[in-house]
Motif scaffolding. Sequence first.
Motif, PDB file in Angstrom:
ATOM      1  N   UNK A   2       0.833  -1.198   0.000  1.00  0.00           N
ATOM      2  CA  UNK A   2       0.000   0.000   0.000  1.00  0.00           C
ATOM      3  C   UNK A   2       0.872   1.253   0.000  1.00  0.00           C
ATOM      4  N   UNK A   3       0.301   2.330  -0.467  1.00  0.00           N
ATOM      5  CA  UNK A   3       1.027   3.602  -0.510  1.00  0.00           C
ATOM      6  C   UNK A   3       0.574   4.472   0.661  1.00  0.00           C
ATOM      7  N   UNK A   4       1.455   5.323   1.137  1.00  0.00           N
ATOM      8  CA  UNK A   4       1.135   6.242   2.223  1.00  0.00           C
ATOM      9  C   UNK A   4       0.468   7.485   1.637  1.00  0.00           C
ATOM     10  N   UNK A   5      -0.699   7.821   2.174  1.00  0.00           N
ATOM     11  CA  UNK A   5      -1.429   9.007   1.739  1.00  0.00           C
ATOM     12  C   UNK A   5      -0.742  10.252   2.291  1.00  0.00           C
ATOM     13  N   UNK A   6      -0.807  11.346   1.529  1.00  0.00           N
ATOM     14  CA  UNK A   6      -0.215  12.608   1.965  1.00  0.00           C
ATOM     15  C   UNK A   6      -1.210  13.745   1.774  1.00  0.00           C
ATOM     16  N   UNK A   7      -0.990  14.835   2.483  1.00  0.00           N
ATOM     17  CA  UNK A   7      -1.841  16.017   2.333  1.00  0.00           C
ATOM     18  C   UNK A   7      -1.497  16.793   1.063  1.00  0.00           C
ATOM     19  N   UNK A   8      -0.393  16.454   0.423  1.00  0.00           N
ATOM     20  CA  UNK A   8      -0.026  17.119  -0.829  1.00  0.00           C
ATOM     21  C   UNK A   8      -1.006  16.753  -1.951  1.00  0.00           C
ATOM     22  N   UNK A   9      -1.621  15.595  -1.855  1.00  0.00           N
ATOM     23  CA  UNK A   9      -2.618  15.148  -2.817  1.00  0.00           C
ATOM     24  C   UNK A   9      -3.991  15.513  -2.254  1.00  0.00           C
ATOM     25  N   UNK A  10      -4.730  16.379  -2.944  1.00  0.00           N
ATOM     26  CA  UNK A  10      -6.007  16.894  -2.419  1.00  0.00           C
ATOM     27  C   UNK A  10      -7.013  15.787  -2.130  1.00  0.00           C
ATOM     28  N   UNK A  11      -7.096  14.794  -2.983  1.00  0.00           N
ATOM     29  CA  UNK A  11      -8.038  13.681  -2.763  1.00  0.00           C
ATOM     30  C   UNK A  11      -7.650  12.881  -1.522  1.00  0.00           C
ATOM     31  N   UNK A  12      -6.366  12.606  -1.373  1.00  0.00           N
ATOM     32  CA  UNK A  12      -5.880  11.891  -0.199  1.00  0.00           C
ATOM     33  C   UNK A  12      -6.066  12.732   1.059  1.00  0.00           C
ATOM     34  N   UNK A  13      -5.849  14.048   0.953  1.00  0.00           N
ATOM     35  CA  UNK A  13      -6.021  14.929   2.101  1.00  0.00           C
ATOM     36  C   UNK A  13      -7.467  14.883   2.599  1.00  0.00           C
ATOM     37  N   UNK A  14      -8.424  14.873   1.685  1.00  0.00           N
ATOM     38  CA  UNK A  14      -9.832  14.789   2.076  1.00  0.00           C
ATOM     39  C   UNK A  14     -10.089  13.502   2.859  1.00  0.00           C
ATOM     40  N   UNK A  15      -9.516  12.397   2.408  1.00  0.00           N
ATOM     41  CA  UNK A  15      -9.680  11.123   3.108  1.00  0.00           C
ATOM     42  C   UNK A  15      -9.030  11.189   4.488  1.00  0.00           C
ATOM     43  N   UNK A  16      -7.842  11.743   4.583  1.00  0.00           N
ATOM     44  CA  UNK A  16      -7.126  11.819   5.852  1.00  0.00           C
ATOM     45  C   UNK A  16      -7.853  12.670   6.887  1.00  0.00           C
ATOM     46  N   UNK A  17      -8.614  13.625   6.441  1.00  0.00           N
ATOM     47  CA  UNK A  17      -9.328  14.523   7.359  1.00  0.00           C
ATOM     48  C   UNK A  17     -10.671  13.961   7.841  1.00  0.00           C
ATOM     49  N   UNK A  18     -11.127  12.876   7.245  1.00  0.00           N
ATOM     50  CA  UNK A  18     -12.397  12.269   7.663  1.00  0.00           C
ATOM     51  C   UNK A  18     -12.211  11.489   8.962  1.00  0.00           C
ATOM     52  N   UNK A  19     -13.247  11.500   9.782  1.00  0.00           N
ATOM     53  CA  UNK A  19     -13.221  10.742  11.030  1.00  0.00           C
ATOM     54  C   UNK A  19     -13.202   9.243  10.710  1.00  0.00           C
ATOM     55  N   UNK A  20     -12.345   8.517  11.396  1.00  0.00           N
ATOM     56  CA  UNK A  20     -12.248   7.077  11.176  1.00  0.00           C
ATOM     57  C   UNK A  20     -13.270   6.337  12.035  1.00  0.00           C
ATOM     58  N   UNK A  21     -13.510   5.078  11.668  1.00  0.00           N
ATOM     59  CA  UNK A  21     -14.460   4.238  12.386  1.00  0.00           C
ATOM     60  C   UNK A  21     -13.773   3.511  13.539  1.00  0.00           C
ATOM     61  N   UNK A  22     -14.533   3.219  14.561  1.00  0.00           N
ATOM     62  CA  UNK A  22     -14.012   2.435  15.684  1.00  0.00           C
ATOM     63  C   UNK A  22     -13.692   1.022  15.205  1.00  0.00           C
ATOM     64  N   UNK A  23     -12.678   0.442  15.785  1.00  0.00           N
ATOM     65  CA  UNK A  23     -12.286  -0.921  15.459  1.00  0.00           C
ATOM     66  C   UNK A  23     -13.251  -1.904  16.088  1.00  0.00           C
ATOM     67  N   UNK A  24     -13.733  -2.841  15.292  1.00  0.00           N
ATOM     68  CA  UNK A  24     -14.574  -3.919  15.809  1.00  0.00           C
ATOM     69  C   UNK A  24     -13.972  -5.245  15.365  1.00  0.00           C
ATOM     70  N   UNK A  25     -13.878  -6.159  16.286  1.00  0.00           N
ATOM     71  CA  UNK A  25     -13.356  -7.497  15.974  1.00  0.00           C
ATOM     72  C   UNK A  25     -14.437  -8.515  16.258  1.00  0.00           C
ATOM     73  N   UNK A  26     -14.580  -9.561  15.513  1.00  0.00           N
ATOM     74  CA  UNK A  26     -13.854  -9.787  14.254  1.00  0.00           C
ATOM     75  C   UNK A  26     -14.446  -8.957  13.123  1.00  0.00           C
ATOM     76  N   UNK A  27     -13.622  -8.618  12.192  1.00  0.00           N
ATOM     77  CA  UNK A  27     -14.020  -7.854  11.017  1.00  0.00           C
ATOM     78  C   UNK A  27     -13.711  -8.729   9.804  1.00  0.00           C
ATOM     79  N   UNK A  28     -14.738  -9.248   9.194  1.00  0.00           N
ATOM     80  CA  UNK A  28     -14.563 -10.192   8.090  1.00  0.00           C
ATOM     81  C   UNK A  28     -13.878  -9.553   6.878  1.00  0.00           C
ATOM     82  N   UNK A  29     -13.934  -8.214   6.772  1.00  0.00           N
ATOM     83  CA  UNK A  29     -13.348  -7.537   5.617  1.00  0.00           C
ATOM     84  C   UNK A  29     -11.836  -7.378   5.720  1.00  0.00           C
TER      85      UNK A  29
END
Length: 72
Positions: A2-29
């Motif tokens: 996988x590649x590391x997302x950066x804020x230099x890329x506007x699309x990646x920056x939008x993703x990085x600024x979104x709130x992440x989901x809580x971890x749930x186990x087990x996660x089949x995905x």
Amino acid sequence: MRKIFTVANKREEQFLRKKTKALTLPDAETDWRALIPEMRRIMRAANGVGLAANQIGLSVRVFVAEVPDKDG
């Protein structure tokens, strides 16, 4: 690998600024046994000391960190 997302890329920056989901186990995905070592490899390849899952495109609250040895 996988590649590391950066804020230099506007699309990646939008993703990085979104709130992440809580971890749930087990996660089949997600194969957590494979993901954690992969995140460590990515972090080390970038000479980092920490890496969050959202930095590699996963919207979940997981991170890995490695504190360098003071003697090393």
